[in-house]
Enzyme design. Sequence first.
Site, short mmCIF file in Angstrom:
data_model
loop_
_atom_site.label_atom_id
_atom_site.label_comp_id
_atom_site.label_asym_id
_atom_site.label_seq_id
_atom_site.Cartn_x
_atom_site.Cartn_y
_atom_site.Cartn_z
N ASN A 9 0.78 -1.64 0.49
CA ASN A 9 -0.05 -0.24 -0.35
C ASN A 9 1.16 1.13 -0.05
O ASN A 9 1.16 1.69 0.70
CB ASN A 9 -1.02 0.16 0.84
CG ASN A 9 -1.98 0.85 1.66
OD1 ASN A 9 -1.43 1.95 0.29
ND2 ASN A 9 -2.25 1.54 2.68
N LYS A 11 -0.21 4.06 -0.20
CA LYS A 11 -0.32 5.80 0.48
C LYS A 11 -0.32 6.61 -0.60
O LYS A 11 -0.47 6.17 -1.84
CB LYS A 11 -0.01 5.83 1.86
CG LYS A 11 0.19 4.44 2.17
CD LYS A 11 0.26 4.13 4.03
CE LYS A 11 0.12 3.39 4.42
NZ LYS A 11 0.75 3.21 6.02
N HIS A 95 -9.48 1.49 4.81
CA HIS A 95 -7.84 1.10 5.63
C HIS A 95 -7.88 1.94 7.10
O HIS A 95 -9.44 3.24 6.70
CB HIS A 95 -6.90 1.67 4.16
CG HIS A 95 -5.24 2.38 5.10
ND1 HIS A 95 -5.25 3.40 6.24
CD2 HIS A 95 -4.45 0.67 5.46
CE1 HIS A 95 -3.75 2.49 6.87
NE2 HIS A 95 -3.99 1.68 5.93
N GLU A 97 -6.26 4.68 7.79
CA GLU A 97 -6.50 6.26 7.56
C GLU A 97 -7.81 6.45 6.73
O GLU A 97 -7.92 8.18 7.12
CB GLU A 97 -5.02 6.73 6.77
CG GLU A 97 -3.99 6.19 7.03
CD GLU A 97 -2.81 5.55 7.30
OE1 GLU A 97 -2.65 5.00 5.53
OE2 GLU A 97 -2.32 5.49 7.85
N GLU A 167 -5.18 -4.75 10.36
CA GLU A 167 -4.00 -3.53 10.89
C GLU A 167 -4.03 -2.78 12.26
O GLU A 167 -5.19 -1.71 11.70
CB GLU A 167 -4.18 -2.85 9.61
CG GLU A 167 -3.75 -3.59 8.01
CD GLU A 167 -3.16 -2.56 7.25
OE1 GLU A 167 -2.31 -2.91 6.63
OE2 GLU A 167 -3.55 -1.50 7.05
N GLY A 173 2.48 2.51 11.17
CA GLY A 173 3.87 3.66 10.52
C GLY A 173 4.45 3.93 11.30
O GLY A 173 5.22 5.08 11.23
N SER A 213 3.87 -2.37 10.48
CA SER A 213 4.93 -2.03 10.44
C SER A 213 5.84 -3.13 10.12
O SER A 213 6.80 -4.19 10.56
CB SER A 213 5.42 -1.44 11.95
OG SER A 213 5.43 -0.43 11.87
P1 13P Z 1 3.24 0.63 7.82
O1 13P Z 1 3.31 -0.63 6.91
O2 13P Z 1 4.13 1.57 6.76
O3 13P Z 1 3.11 0.99 9.00
O4 13P Z 1 1.81 0.88 6.92
C1 13P Z 1 0.67 -0.61 7.49
C2 13P Z 1 0.01 0.10 6.26
O5 13P Z 1 -1.36 1.25 6.48
C3 13P Z 1 -0.56 -0.80 5.32
O6 13P Z 1 -1.42 -1.10 4.60
#
Ligand code: 13P
Length: 250
Positions: A9, A11, A95, A97, A167, A173, A213
């Site tokens: 992903n 983003k 997601h 976010e 997740e 992150g 992560s």
């Molecule tokens: P990170 O791998 O940067 O922690 O992000 C995970 C994520 O949100 C994947 O959709």
Amino acid sequence: MRTPVLAGNWKMYKSAHEASAFLNELVPLVRDSRHREVVVCPPFVALPAAVSAARGSGIDVGAQDVFWLKEGAYTGEISAPMLLAIGCQWVIIGHSERREYFGETDETVFKKTVAAIESGLKPIVCVGERLEEREAGQTEDVLAAQFEGGLARLAPDQMARIVIAYEPVWAIGTGRTATPEMASAAHKFIRTQVHKSFGAEIADTCRILYGGSVKPDNIAALMAQDDIDGALVGGASLDAKSFASIVHYA
Ligand code: 13P
């Protein structure tokens, strides 16, 4: 036997030009990866470039969101048939976010999931608890509510086409991965929910990815857990070598 899915992903990172360059580097690195599905999910505007650069490689391309109607006066939105028409095969839905910053709810996740399946896209539907919910011992309640509010309302033939991503919000992150045991417990709980609503066959074949992560140095321990069927990778999917080593976890 569930075929692992390793999905990146991106983003809001990478232009169309950068997406092409990334895939030109990734394609030879993952050419010999067998028995796993590899997916990259760039921003909307980089999707055509990614599809073109990935053609013939076995790497699939996915979007990061979709609207639930096919067309209409919905300024700024993108529909599932539009994504399919440019060669996109997957879509991430719900997601954290999007839930946190863009008003996504279990209801909109449900509508988007149905629209994606009906158009022929493969949804990766995200669930996961926040830190305060985990600390309050509410992880299973949150996962059950997200499941009930969205996925449990699908028809069995729709559910059979879903990939779930667990997740935990506190692991995204932050560099703070769930331990393989914590992730495994959550995955087992989600699979139990699938079993309760849809029966053994769909629960046994449903792929549940871990996200939060994931890095080249922790993927193998996560994938060693029976109920972890792949990963949804953020930061570590932005570098072709790092993502390739995640794809080659074993
Ligand atoms: P990170 O791998 O940067 O922690 O992000 C995970 C994520 O949100 C994947 O959709």
